[in-house]
Design a protein around this motif. Sequence first.
Motif, PDB file in Angstrom:
ATOM      1  N   LEU A  57       0.844  -1.195   0.000  1.00 29.60           N
ATOM      2  CA  LEU A  57       0.000   0.000   0.000  1.00 29.60           C
ATOM      3  C   LEU A  57       0.877   1.241   0.000  1.00 29.60           C
ATOM      4  N   HIS A  58       0.244   2.386  -0.243  1.00 30.82           N
ATOM      5  CA  HIS A  58       0.959   3.664  -0.241  1.00 30.82           C
ATOM      6  C   HIS A  58       0.399   4.532   0.881  1.00 30.82           C
ATOM      7  N   LEU A  59       1.269   5.049   1.725  1.00 31.96           N
ATOM      8  CA  LEU A  59       0.826   5.943   2.796  1.00 31.96           C
ATOM      9  C   LEU A  59       0.369   7.262   2.189  1.00 31.96           C
ATOM     10  N   GLN A  60      -0.927   7.510   2.234  1.00 30.76           N
ATOM     11  CA  GLN A  60      -1.464   8.745   1.668  1.00 30.76           C
ATOM     12  C   GLN A  60      -1.463   9.875   2.687  1.00 30.76           C
ATOM     13  N   ARG A  61      -1.893   9.583   3.906  1.00 30.77           N
ATOM     14  CA  ARG A  61      -1.917  10.612   4.942  1.00 30.77           C
ATOM     15  C   ARG A  61      -1.890   9.945   6.301  1.00 30.77           C
ATOM     16  N   LEU A  62      -1.150  10.534   7.224  1.00 29.43           N
ATOM     17  CA  LEU A  62      -1.126  10.144   8.626  1.00 29.43           C
ATOM     18  C   LEU A  62      -1.409  11.396   9.430  1.00 29.43           C
ATOM     19  N   ALA A  63      -2.410  11.335  10.293  1.00 24.17           N
ATOM     20  CA  ALA A  63      -2.824  12.542  11.009  1.00 24.17           C
ATOM     21  C   ALA A  63      -3.277  12.174  12.414  1.00 24.17           C
ATOM     22  N   CYS A  64      -2.969  13.035  13.370  1.00 24.90           N
ATOM     23  CA  CYS A  64      -3.268  12.762  14.771  1.00 24.90           C
ATOM     24  C   CYS A  64      -3.970  13.961  15.405  1.00 24.90           C
ATOM     25  N   ALA A  65      -5.063  13.691  16.126  1.00 25.66           N
ATOM     26  CA  ALA A  65      -5.807  14.727  16.834  1.00 25.66           C
ATOM     27  C   ALA A  65      -5.204  14.936  18.221  1.00 25.66           C
ATOM     28  N   PRO A  66      -5.539  16.044  18.869  1.00 27.10           N
ATOM     29  CA  PRO A  66      -4.968  16.310  20.193  1.00 27.10           C
ATOM     30  C   PRO A  66      -5.244  15.223  21.231  1.00 27.10           C
ATOM     31  N   HIS A 111      -6.631  25.233  -3.769  1.00 29.37           N
ATOM     32  CA  HIS A 111      -5.991  26.504  -4.120  1.00 29.37           C
ATOM     33  C   HIS A 111      -4.501  26.474  -3.786  1.00 29.37           C
ATOM     34  N   ALA A 112      -4.155  25.759  -2.698  1.00 28.09           N
ATOM     35  CA  ALA A 112      -2.764  25.684  -2.248  1.00 28.09           C
ATOM     36  C   ALA A 112      -2.108  24.370  -2.674  1.00 28.09           C
ATOM     37  N   ASP A 113      -2.575  23.780  -3.770  1.00 31.38           N
ATOM     38  CA  ASP A 113      -2.036  22.513  -4.266  1.00 31.38           C
ATOM     39  C   ASP A 113      -0.511  22.574  -4.347  1.00 31.38           C
ATOM     40  N   GLY A 114       0.145  21.544  -3.806  1.00 29.43           N
ATOM     41  CA  GLY A 114       1.601  21.485  -3.838  1.00 29.43           C
ATOM     42  C   GLY A 114       2.267  21.914  -2.550  1.00 29.43           C
ATOM     43  N   GLU A 115       1.533  22.613  -1.694  1.00 28.22           N
ATOM     44  CA  GLU A 115       2.107  23.010  -0.408  1.00 28.22           C
ATOM     45  C   GLU A 115       2.068  21.843   0.570  1.00 28.22           C
ATOM     46  N   LEU A 116       2.851  21.933   1.620  1.00 27.50           N
ATOM     47  CA  LEU A 116       2.947  20.866   2.615  1.00 27.50           C
ATOM     48  C   LEU A 116       1.769  20.951   3.584  1.00 27.50           C
ATOM     49  N   PRO A 117       0.986  19.868   3.733  1.00 20.59           N
ATOM     50  CA  PRO A 117      -0.137  19.921   4.678  1.00 20.59           C
ATOM     51  C   PRO A 117       0.348  19.969   6.123  1.00 20.59           C
ATOM     52  N   VAL A 118      -0.272  20.845   6.894  1.00 16.43           N
ATOM     53  CA  VAL A 118       0.026  20.966   8.322  1.00 16.43           C
ATOM     54  C   VAL A 118      -1.146  20.426   9.144  1.00 16.43           C
ATOM     55  N   PHE A 119      -2.360  20.619   8.634  1.00 17.29           N
ATOM     56  CA  PHE A 119      -3.553  20.121   9.310  1.00 17.29           C
ATOM     57  C   PHE A 119      -4.403  19.309   8.339  1.00 17.29           C
ATOM     58  N   HIS A 120      -5.203  18.425   8.915  1.00 17.42           N
ATOM     59  CA  HIS A 120      -6.085  17.537   8.145  1.00 17.42           C
ATOM     60  C   HIS A 120      -7.447  17.581   8.845  1.00 17.42           C
ATOM     61  N   TYR A 121      -8.430  18.162   8.169  1.00 16.96           N
ATOM     62  CA  TYR A 121      -9.757  18.359   8.757  1.00 16.96           C
ATOM     63  C   TYR A 121     -10.719  17.327   8.174  1.00 16.96           C
ATOM     64  N   MET A 147     -10.282  18.024  13.823  1.00 12.28           N
ATOM     65  CA  MET A 147      -9.094  18.663  13.268  1.00 12.28           C
ATOM     66  C   MET A 147      -7.867  17.858  13.726  1.00 12.28           C
ATOM     67  N   PHE A 148      -7.135  17.357  12.768  1.00 13.52           N
ATOM     68  CA  PHE A 148      -5.916  16.579  13.028  1.00 13.52           C
ATOM     69  C   PHE A 148      -4.692  17.392  12.610  1.00 13.52           C
TER      70      PHE A 148
END
Length: 199
Positions: free
Chosen positions: A36-45, A97-107, A194-195
Amino acid sequence: MASKPTDCLLLQFTLAPAPTERLAAAAAQLCADSGLHLQRLACAPDGTTYLYARLPQRTQLGVEALPPLAAALERRIPAARDIRVARLQQVFTAPGHADGELPVFHYVVETDPEAGWQAELERWYDQEHMPGLAAVPGCILAQRYYNHDQGPLSLACYDLVSEQVLGSPPWLAVRGTAWSDIVRPHFTNTRRTMFRALG
């Protein structure tokens, strides 16, 4: 349970203790070991963690494919608790709109439509809401899935450059349309989380 069209597997778990820098590497290795390919890893508070593992192509998967992945996660990330695995079917994606930027949050917004409202919810999401939010400055990617196993059914998620995007005037304008006011009261079992994006 019957096989379902699956584009991505969602591994949901809680972490104890808090996530470390090694978590992203462990998640990537888990995905690689499983083809598999890791698409996103995100953690909530609160430690709630979502790991999206993308299949090479859409596949009809049965529920029997899920326990081995949960066991692999338990071995690879021993701090994971309350592990659940779901088959996700992608129904919408749009670069933001910000395609290509590094994600900081995942909602993430998860919801079930009230009986009789699924068709309208689908039209609203596909024609207005998801394209509108993707176009908001600070949104990197907008996607929506059907969660076939660990509902609610609809999982909409957005990669963001900042947590403040949600309170920005363009985002609030998309949320505040007349069509939104009609559809949103017919959401049920809704969860909004919000992750922080970890990988």
